[in-house]
Design an enzyme around this catalytic site. Structure first.
Site, PDB file in Angstrom:
ATOM      1  N   GLN A 112       0.780  -1.189  -0.002  1.00  0.00           N
ATOM      2  CA  GLN A 112      -0.032   0.069   0.053  1.00  0.00           C
ATOM      3  C   GLN A 112       0.895   1.229   0.121  1.00  0.00           C
ATOM      4  O   GLN A 112       0.299   2.303  -0.023  1.00  0.00           O
ATOM      5  CB  GLN A 112      -1.005   0.109   1.342  1.00  0.00           C
ATOM      6  CG  GLN A 112      -2.040  -1.058   1.101  1.00  0.00           C
ATOM      7  CD  GLN A 112      -2.695  -1.189   2.584  1.00  0.00           C
ATOM      8  OE1 GLN A 112      -2.847  -0.194   3.252  1.00  0.00           O
ATOM      9  NE2 GLN A 112      -3.660  -2.147   2.792  1.00  0.00           N
ATOM     10  N   HIS A 175      -1.305   0.421   5.603  1.00  0.00           N
ATOM     11  CA  HIS A 175      -1.931   1.525   6.406  1.00  0.00           C
ATOM     12  C   HIS A 175      -1.513   2.643   6.530  1.00  0.00           C
ATOM     13  O   HIS A 175      -1.063   3.090   7.771  1.00  0.00           O
ATOM     14  CB  HIS A 175      -2.477   1.028   7.830  1.00  0.00           C
ATOM     15  CG  HIS A 175      -3.327  -0.303   7.581  1.00  0.00           C
ATOM     16  ND1 HIS A 175      -4.316  -0.572   8.669  1.00  0.00           N
ATOM     17  CD2 HIS A 175      -3.934  -1.002   6.407  1.00  0.00           C
ATOM     18  CE1 HIS A 175      -4.910  -1.561   8.564  1.00  0.00           C
ATOM     19  NE2 HIS A 175      -4.863  -1.770   7.034  1.00  0.00           N
ATOM     20  N   TYR A 279     -12.125   7.909  18.379  1.00  0.00           N
ATOM     21  CA  TYR A 279     -12.940   6.871  17.588  1.00  0.00           C
ATOM     22  C   TYR A 279     -12.985   5.586  17.846  1.00  0.00           C
ATOM     23  O   TYR A 279     -13.496   4.810  17.118  1.00  0.00           O
ATOM     24  CB  TYR A 279     -12.736   7.571  16.124  1.00  0.00           C
ATOM     25  CG  TYR A 279     -13.375   9.065  15.722  1.00  0.00           C
ATOM     26  CD1 TYR A 279     -14.394   9.095  15.392  1.00  0.00           C
ATOM     27  CD2 TYR A 279     -12.440   9.965  15.863  1.00  0.00           C
ATOM     28  CE1 TYR A 279     -15.109  10.528  15.451  1.00  0.00           C
ATOM     29  CE2 TYR A 279     -12.557  11.244  15.729  1.00  0.00           C
ATOM     30  CZ  TYR A 279     -13.757  11.542  15.347  1.00  0.00           C
ATOM     31  OH  TYR A 279     -14.460  13.032  15.375  1.00  0.00           O
ATOM     32  N   TYR A 290      -9.888 -10.118   9.242  1.00  0.00           N
ATOM     33  CA  TYR A 290      -9.932 -10.590   7.740  1.00  0.00           C
ATOM     34  C   TYR A 290      -9.751 -12.050   7.905  1.00  0.00           C
ATOM     35  O   TYR A 290     -10.451 -12.545   7.063  1.00  0.00           O
ATOM     36  CB  TYR A 290      -8.837 -10.069   7.070  1.00  0.00           C
ATOM     37  CG  TYR A 290      -9.188  -8.604   6.595  1.00  0.00           C
ATOM     38  CD1 TYR A 290     -10.163  -8.214   5.690  1.00  0.00           C
ATOM     39  CD2 TYR A 290      -8.312  -7.269   7.022  1.00  0.00           C
ATOM     40  CE1 TYR A 290     -10.189  -6.984   5.193  1.00  0.00           C
ATOM     41  CE2 TYR A 290      -8.750  -6.109   6.457  1.00  0.00           C
ATOM     42  CZ  TYR A 290      -9.646  -5.969   5.655  1.00  0.00           C
ATOM     43  OH  TYR A 290      -9.961  -4.757   4.959  1.00  0.00           O
TER      44      TYR A 290
END
Length: 415
Positions: A112, A175, A279, A290
């Site tokens: 990523q 990430h 959060y 996953y």
């Protein structure tokens, strides 16, 4: 029921022009939609499909192709586009031609990681600053999410400098978060993911991972950040407990900040981002692991006192990346709606909401262009989409007068 897509054959410019020239009376009544189609043909922009949506007929037009995992698009004042490719390239798109820009920082292009978001400074017309996020290597096999800025001189980026690097390097590849957005008071918001291997970093207030940061345009800390002066919190942190936000937008009319956090299996959550809030990730989550499809090992609850509740949960899993708020008049029935891109879901979700809740959703572009990485409203009022593919593209969504009088049932999800 799936929306009806119409595949568009390639039209030759000569055919279009000969038809319009042969019938002057009809040509004089050419609609703005027809003129736009003619202009697309003149620029060799390929029409991919048209789609009947609930309120708007739309057309998808390919502006540029052959991009390797494009990540973000920005709009230059002269009508050209800036597009990043994750392997480490910044491109100018000029009338469909892809021109590579030199001088880009070295990135670690692994999984990523790579060259990620790109935005212009709010005062770009006077200072020329372009901001990019990327996975910065430290030479020891580790990376951090960083923000660099530079200025265009021809097709070269000059005066390139890092303005911010997260405060802990770690194992590469996962990430990075990496969305940027400017607030109405000229501050730069930056998202950083939890970096995957240690999710609890998102609850460590000395660590930038798993947070939304708020910076001055030179990367320094605004004095009114919520934790400034607290020795137990990194001054740049604006919110924390975020997993991997890749969708971020500011409502220019209200100043509200909207983000969509990319959850694990499930748990893709729409949030209103507010200073100082926690959060919850990973202590509080609605997603599953996953691999095992069991609860996240670090999770203790679906909700908890002191943890901000999501404004909305996307079900089924959306794999969100890229979001825009429709504000222009090109799509009058969509004004005030959020359009949220989806990677694994290969679609856009149009979200209708008020101050309290999401009222309605509609599915757009299902499997039309592939994995959707970025969705943005351009300065021209059209909507632009990037597909996250090895041979990805930049697409424009335009209004289309379909004129077919069909009463197809819309593919919508009411909530």
């Amino acid at each position: 029921m799936a929306v009806r897509l119409k595949q568009i054959p390639t039209l030759s410019l000569a055919l279009v022009l000969s038809a319009t020239c042969a019938v002057p009376a009809i040509a004089s009544k050419t609609t703005s939609d027809e003129k736009l189609r003619i202009a697309n043909v003149a620029q060799n922009f390929r029409e991919v499909a048209t789609e009947d949506t609930q309120y708007e007929g739309i057309r998808v037009v390919e502006i540029a192709s052959g991009l390797e995992n494009p990540w973000a698009v920005a709009f230059l004042p002269d009508g050209r586009f800036l597009v990043t490719e994750r392997p480490g390239r910044l491109n100018i798109i000029d009338n469909g031609k892809v021109i590579q820009v030199s001088g880009v920082p070295q990135v670690n292009a692994e999984n990523q990681g790579g060259l990620l978001d790109v935005v212009l400074h709010p005062n770009y017309a006077t200072n020329g600053w372009i901001y990019m996020t990327y996975s910065k290597p430290n030479g020891n096999g580790q990376t951090a999410t960083a923000v660099a800025r530079g200025q265009l001189k021809g097709n070269t980026l000059v005066n390139v400098q890092d303005v911010f690097v997260q405060n802990r390097y770690s194992e590469p590849g996962q990430h990075y978060g990496s969305r940027l957005a400017w607030t109405n008071d000229g501050k730069l918001l930056m998202t950083i993911g939890d970096r995957w291997f240690e999710p609890l970093r998102a609850q460590n207030l000395t660590d930038h991972a798993g947070s939304v940061l708020r910076l001055n345009d030179d990367g320094s800390v605004p004095t009114d950040n919520p934790f400034v002066g607290n020795p137990e919190v990194a001054d740049e942190i604006y919110t924390y407990g975020n997993r991997n936000i890749q969708a971020l937008v500011v409502n220019r009319s209200t100043g509200e900040i909207w983000a969509v956090d990319h959850g694990p299996r499930g748990g893709d959550l729409l949030y209103k981002i507010e200073a100082g809030n926690n959060y919850g990730w990973p202590r509080v989550t609605r997603g599953l692991d996953y691999d095992t499809q069991k609860p996240i090992s670090e999770s203790v609850a679906r909700r908890m006192e002191g943890v901000t509740e999501p404004f909305y949960e996307f079900l089924p899993t959306h794999a969100p990346s890229g979001v825009t708020l429709v504000t222009a008049n090109r799509f009058p029935s969509w004004r005030g709606n959020l359009l949220v891109g989806g990677l694994a879901s290969q679609r856009i979700r149009r979200v209708v909401f008020d101050a309290q809740e999401v009222l309605h959703e509609e599915e757009l572009l299902l499997q039309t262009v592939g994995r959707i990485r970025d969705v943005r409203e351009g300065s021209d009022g059209y909507l632009y989409v990037l597909s996250d593919e090895s041979k990805g593209g930049l697409y424009r969504i335009e209004p289309a007068e379909l004129n077919d009088n069909d009463d197809d049932e819309e593919d919508i999800e009411s909530v």
